[in-house]
Scaffold this motif. Structure first.
Motif, mmCIF file in Angstrom:
data_model
loop_
_atom_site.group_PDB
_atom_site.id
_atom_site.type_symbol
_atom_site.label_atom_id
_atom_site.label_comp_id
_atom_site.label_asym_id
_atom_site.label_seq_id
_atom_site.Cartn_x
_atom_site.Cartn_y
_atom_site.Cartn_z
ATOM 1 N N THR A 54 0.839 -1.193 0.000
ATOM 2 C CA THR A 54 0.000 0.000 0.000
ATOM 3 C C THR A 54 0.877 1.246 0.000
ATOM 4 O OG1 THR A 54 -0.119 0.064 2.411
ATOM 5 C CG2 THR A 54 -1.860 -1.151 1.272
ATOM 6 N N ALA A 55 0.279 2.362 -0.383
ATOM 7 C CA ALA A 55 0.968 3.655 -0.324
ATOM 8 C C ALA A 55 -0.083 4.740 -0.154
ATOM 9 C CB ALA A 55 1.795 3.895 -1.573
ATOM 10 N N TYR A 56 0.327 5.853 0.456
ATOM 11 C CA TYR A 56 -0.598 6.929 0.775
ATOM 12 C C TYR A 56 -0.001 8.286 0.428
ATOM 13 C CZ TYR A 56 -2.846 3.337 3.631
ATOM 14 O OH TYR A 56 -3.454 2.188 4.059
ATOM 15 N N ALA A 57 -0.874 9.231 0.147
ATOM 16 C CA ALA A 57 -0.462 10.623 0.053
ATOM 17 C C ALA A 57 -0.104 11.119 1.449
ATOM 18 C CB ALA A 57 -1.591 11.467 -0.539
ATOM 19 N N ASP A 58 0.844 12.036 1.521
ATOM 20 C CA ASP A 58 1.268 12.559 2.829
ATOM 21 C C ASP A 58 0.100 13.184 3.589
ATOM 22 O OD1 ASP A 58 4.577 13.696 1.758
ATOM 23 O OD2 ASP A 58 3.852 11.728 2.417
ATOM 24 N N SER A 59 -0.825 13.778 2.871
ATOM 25 C CA SER A 59 -1.927 14.491 3.506
ATOM 26 C C SER A 59 -2.906 13.578 4.237
ATOM 27 C CB SER A 59 -2.693 15.302 2.460
ATOM 28 O OG SER A 59 -3.196 14.450 1.447
ATOM 29 N N VAL A 60 -2.870 12.266 3.952
ATOM 30 C CA VAL A 60 -3.820 11.350 4.584
ATOM 31 C C VAL A 60 -3.137 10.276 5.427
ATOM 32 C CG1 VAL A 60 -5.424 11.734 2.683
ATOM 33 C CG2 VAL A 60 -3.989 9.682 2.683
ATOM 34 N N LYS A 61 -1.818 10.232 5.419
ATOM 35 C CA LYS A 61 -1.099 9.214 6.190
ATOM 36 C C LYS A 61 -1.467 9.284 7.671
ATOM 37 C CE LYS A 61 3.083 8.420 3.463
ATOM 38 N NZ LYS A 61 4.534 8.718 3.341
ATOM 39 N N GLY A 62 -1.717 8.118 8.247
ATOM 40 C CA GLY A 62 -2.080 8.065 9.650
ATOM 41 C C GLY A 62 -3.557 8.276 9.910
ATOM 42 N N ARG A 63 -4.309 8.729 8.893
ATOM 43 C CA ARG A 63 -5.751 8.952 9.050
ATOM 44 C C ARG A 63 -6.579 8.009 8.174
ATOM 45 N NH1 ARG A 63 -8.033 13.606 7.527
ATOM 46 N NH2 ARG A 63 -6.514 14.039 5.870
ATOM 47 N N PHE A 64 -6.084 7.709 6.989
ATOM 48 C CA PHE A 64 -6.804 6.848 6.036
ATOM 49 C C PHE A 64 -6.108 5.498 5.944
ATOM 50 C CE2 PHE A 64 -8.687 10.367 3.072
ATOM 51 C CZ PHE A 64 -9.201 11.020 4.188
ATOM 52 N N THR A 65 -6.897 4.459 5.733
ATOM 53 C CA THR A 65 -6.364 3.112 5.548
ATOM 54 C C THR A 65 -7.046 2.459 4.350
ATOM 55 O OG1 THR A 65 -5.974 2.857 7.920
ATOM 56 C CG2 THR A 65 -5.987 0.862 6.585
ATOM 57 N N ILE A 66 -6.244 1.977 3.411
ATOM 58 C CA ILE A 66 -6.776 1.254 2.261
ATOM 59 C C ILE A 66 -6.593 -0.246 2.512
ATOM 60 C CG2 ILE A 66 -4.613 1.355 0.943
ATOM 61 C CD1 ILE A 66 -6.340 1.703 -1.598
ATOM 62 N N SER A 67 -7.595 -1.021 2.147
ATOM 63 C CA SER A 67 -7.536 -2.466 2.334
ATOM 64 C C SER A 67 -8.403 -3.124 1.268
ATOM 65 C CB SER A 67 -8.024 -2.863 3.734
ATOM 66 O OG SER A 67 -9.379 -2.482 3.911
ATOM 67 N N ARG A 68 -8.329 -4.449 1.183
ATOM 68 C CA ARG A 68 -9.166 -5.132 0.196
ATOM 69 C C ARG A 68 -9.583 -6.506 0.700
ATOM 70 N NH1 ARG A 68 -6.374 -4.604 -5.033
ATOM 71 N NH2 ARG A 68 -8.228 -5.663 -5.826
ATOM 72 N N ASP A 69 -10.741 -6.937 0.211
ATOM 73 C CA ASP A 69 -11.259 -8.267 0.472
ATOM 74 C C ASP A 69 -11.501 -8.903 -0.891
ATOM 75 O OD1 ASP A 69 -13.979 -9.624 2.510
ATOM 76 O OD2 ASP A 69 -12.697 -10.545 1.012
ATOM 77 N N ASN A 70 -10.564 -9.696 -1.361
ATOM 78 C CA ASN A 70 -10.667 -10.243 -2.718
ATOM 79 C C ASN A 70 -11.787 -11.277 -2.851
ATOM 80 O OD1 ASN A 70 -8.733 -8.603 -3.829
ATOM 81 N ND2 ASN A 70 -7.056 -10.058 -3.505
ATOM 82 N N ALA A 71 -12.215 -11.845 -1.746
ATOM 83 C CA ALA A 71 -13.361 -12.764 -1.806
ATOM 84 C C ALA A 71 -14.633 -12.013 -2.194
ATOM 85 C CB ALA A 71 -13.553 -13.450 -0.465
ATOM 86 N N LYS A 72 -14.653 -10.696 -1.921
ATOM 87 C CA LYS A 72 -15.808 -9.869 -2.255
ATOM 88 C C LYS A 72 -15.514 -8.922 -3.412
ATOM 89 C CE LYS A 72 -17.600 -9.877 2.477
ATOM 90 N NZ LYS A 72 -18.000 -9.050 3.650
ATOM 91 N N ASN A 73 -14.314 -9.021 -4.014
ATOM 92 C CA ASN A 73 -13.913 -8.108 -5.106
ATOM 93 C C ASN A 73 -14.073 -6.654 -4.694
ATOM 94 O OD1 ASN A 73 -13.296 -10.218 -6.867
ATOM 95 N ND2 ASN A 73 -15.380 -10.321 -7.645
ATOM 96 N N THR A 74 -13.705 -6.338 -3.469
ATOM 97 C CA THR A 74 -13.953 -5.000 -2.938
ATOM 98 C C THR A 74 -12.699 -4.418 -2.294
ATOM 99 O OG1 THR A 74 -16.275 -5.536 -2.543
ATOM 100 C CG2 THR A 74 -15.386 -3.635 -1.375
ATOM 101 N N VAL A 75 -12.474 -3.147 -2.583
ATOM 102 C CA VAL A 75 -11.406 -2.362 -1.950
ATOM 103 C C VAL A 75 -12.069 -1.309 -1.079
ATOM 104 C CG1 VAL A 75 -9.529 -0.729 -2.358
ATOM 105 C CG2 VAL A 75 -9.752 -2.778 -3.792
ATOM 106 N N TYR A 76 -11.507 -1.099 0.104
ATOM 107 C CA TYR A 76 -12.068 -0.147 1.060
ATOM 108 C C TYR A 76 -11.104 1.005 1.300
ATOM 109 C CZ TYR A 76 -14.964 -4.218 2.083
ATOM 110 O OH TYR A 76 -15.798 -5.302 1.982
ATOM 111 N N LEU A 77 -11.676 2.153 1.637
ATOM 112 C CA LEU A 77 -10.894 3.279 2.118
ATOM 113 C C LEU A 77 -11.537 3.744 3.422
ATOM 114 C CD1 LEU A 77 -8.479 5.155 1.495
ATOM 115 C CD2 LEU A 77 -10.163 6.799 0.583
ATOM 116 N N GLN A 78 -10.898 3.402 4.533
ATOM 117 C CA GLN A 78 -11.372 3.837 5.850
ATOM 118 C C GLN A 78 -10.774 5.208 6.116
ATOM 119 O OE1 GLN A 78 -13.526 2.328 8.107
ATOM 120 N NE2 GLN A 78 -13.363 4.281 9.186
ATOM 121 N N MET A 79 -11.642 6.191 6.331
ATOM 122 C CA MET A 79 -11.197 7.559 6.536
ATOM 123 C C MET A 79 -11.572 7.997 7.934
ATOM 124 S SD MET A 79 -12.240 9.192 2.841
ATOM 125 C CE MET A 79 -13.988 9.062 3.147
ATOM 126 N N ASN A 80 -10.573 8.284 8.756
ATOM 127 C CA ASN A 80 -10.783 8.730 10.130
ATOM 128 C C ASN A 80 -10.258 10.144 10.308
ATOM 129 O OD1 ASN A 80 -11.752 6.128 10.756
ATOM 130 N ND2 ASN A 80 -9.699 5.415 11.299
#
Length: 120
Positions: A54-80
Protein backbone atom coordinates in the motif's frame (compact mmCIF):
# COMPACT_ATOMS: atom_id res chain seq x y z
CA UNK A 1 -19.01 -4.78 -14.52
CA UNK A 2 -16.03 -3.30 -16.36
CA UNK A 3 -15.87 -0.09 -14.39
CA UNK A 4 -15.24 0.18 -10.66
CA UNK A 5 -18.30 1.10 -8.61
CA UNK A 6 -17.87 3.28 -5.52
CA UNK A 7 -20.18 3.65 -2.54
CA UNK A 8 -20.13 5.02 0.99
CA UNK A 9 -19.79 8.76 0.54
CA UNK A 10 -21.81 11.29 2.47
CA UNK A 11 -21.80 14.19 4.90
CA UNK A 12 -19.76 13.91 8.09
CA UNK A 13 -18.64 16.34 10.79
CA UNK A 14 -14.98 17.23 11.26
CA UNK A 15 -13.24 14.53 13.26
CA UNK A 16 -15.68 11.90 12.06
CA UNK A 17 -15.18 8.76 9.98
CA UNK A 18 -16.44 7.27 6.73
CA UNK A 19 -15.67 4.06 4.86
CA UNK A 20 -15.72 4.04 1.09
CA UNK A 21 -16.09 0.83 -0.90
CA UNK A 22 -15.05 0.03 -4.45
CA UNK A 23 -16.16 -3.09 -6.31
CA UNK A 24 -14.22 -4.26 -9.34
CA UNK A 25 -14.31 -7.62 -11.05
CA UNK A 26 -10.57 -8.32 -11.09
CA UNK A 27 -7.81 -8.37 -8.47
CA UNK A 28 -5.73 -5.53 -9.86
CA UNK A 29 -3.75 -2.61 -8.49
CA UNK A 30 -6.39 -0.22 -7.22
CA UNK A 31 -6.23 3.39 -6.16
CA UNK A 32 -8.34 6.10 -4.61
CA UNK A 33 -8.12 9.64 -5.96
CA UNK A 34 -10.07 12.77 -5.08
CA UNK A 35 -11.01 16.01 -6.74
CA UNK A 36 -12.13 19.11 -4.89
CA UNK A 37 -13.93 21.99 -6.64
CA UNK A 38 -11.57 24.00 -8.87
CA UNK A 39 -8.68 21.66 -8.12
CA UNK A 40 -6.97 18.89 -10.03
CA UNK A 41 -7.61 15.26 -9.26
CA UNK A 42 -5.04 14.01 -6.75
CA UNK A 43 -3.75 10.70 -5.45
CA UNK A 44 -5.00 9.48 -2.07
CA UNK A 45 -4.04 5.82 -1.62
CA UNK A 46 -3.21 2.68 -3.58
CA UNK A 47 -3.08 -1.07 -2.96
CA UNK A 48 -1.70 -4.04 -4.88
CA UNK A 49 -3.87 -6.81 -6.24
CA UNK A 50 -2.91 -9.11 -3.38
CA UNK A 51 -3.28 -6.40 -0.76
CA UNK A 52 0.30 -6.81 0.39
CA UNK A 53 1.54 -3.40 -0.71
CA UNK A 54 0.00 0.00 0.00
CA UNK A 55 0.97 3.65 -0.32
CA UNK A 56 -0.60 6.93 0.78
CA UNK A 57 -0.46 10.62 0.05
CA UNK A 58 1.27 12.56 2.83
CA UNK A 59 -1.93 14.49 3.51
CA UNK A 60 -3.82 11.35 4.58
CA UNK A 61 -1.10 9.21 6.19
CA UNK A 62 -2.08 8.07 9.65
CA UNK A 63 -5.75 8.95 9.05
CA UNK A 64 -6.80 6.85 6.04
CA UNK A 65 -6.36 3.11 5.55
CA UNK A 66 -6.78 1.25 2.26
CA UNK A 67 -7.54 -2.47 2.33
CA UNK A 68 -9.17 -5.13 0.20
CA UNK A 69 -11.26 -8.27 0.47
CA UNK A 70 -10.67 -10.24 -2.72
CA UNK A 71 -13.36 -12.76 -1.81
CA UNK A 72 -15.81 -9.87 -2.25
CA UNK A 73 -13.91 -8.11 -5.11
CA UNK A 74 -13.95 -5.00 -2.94
CA UNK A 75 -11.41 -2.36 -1.95
CA UNK A 76 -12.07 -0.15 1.06
CA UNK A 77 -10.89 3.28 2.12
CA UNK A 78 -11.37 3.84 5.85
CA UNK A 79 -11.20 7.56 6.54
CA UNK A 80 -10.78 8.73 10.13
CA UNK A 81 -10.20 12.15 11.71
CA UNK A 82 -11.75 13.79 8.68
CA UNK A 83 -11.06 17.45 8.00
CA UNK A 84 -12.97 20.01 5.91
CA UNK A 85 -10.10 19.92 3.41
CA UNK A 86 -10.89 16.25 2.74
CA UNK A 87 -14.11 17.37 1.06
CA UNK A 88 -14.05 16.16 -2.55
CA UNK A 89 -15.43 13.67 -5.00
CA UNK A 90 -13.57 10.42 -4.38
CA UNK A 91 -12.83 8.16 -7.33
CA UNK A 92 -11.80 4.53 -7.37
CA UNK A 93 -9.53 3.43 -10.19
CA UNK A 94 -8.17 0.05 -11.26
CA UNK A 95 -5.15 -0.92 -13.31
CA UNK A 96 -4.57 -3.71 -15.81
CA UNK A 97 -1.57 -4.66 -13.65
CA UNK A 98 -1.50 -6.00 -10.09
CA UNK A 99 1.10 -3.56 -8.79
CA UNK A 100 -0.06 -0.31 -7.14
CA UNK A 101 0.61 3.17 -8.53
CA UNK A 102 0.18 6.78 -7.45
CA UNK A 103 -0.16 8.37 -10.91
CA UNK A 104 -3.51 8.99 -12.62
CA UNK A 105 -2.16 7.92 -15.99
CA UNK A 106 -1.29 4.47 -14.63
CA UNK A 107 -4.97 3.57 -14.28
CA UNK A 108 -7.19 2.11 -16.99
CA UNK A 109 -10.61 1.94 -15.34
CA UNK A 110 -12.36 4.70 -13.41
CA UNK A 111 -15.52 4.80 -11.35
CA UNK A 112 -18.11 7.57 -11.40
CA UNK A 113 -17.07 8.98 -8.04
CA UNK A 114 -18.74 9.45 -4.68
CA UNK A 115 -19.10 12.76 -2.83
CA UNK A 116 -17.52 13.18 0.60
CA UNK A 117 -18.38 16.37 2.46
CA UNK A 118 -16.80 17.22 5.80
CA UNK A 119 -18.64 20.07 7.44
CA UNK A 120 -20.21 21.08 10.74
Amino acid sequence: QVQPVESGGGLVQPGGSLRLSCTFWKERGTGWFRQAPRKEREFVATISGSGGSTAYADSVKGRFTISRDNAKNTVYLQMNSLKPEDTAVYYCAARSLVIPADKLEAYDYWGQGTQVTVSS
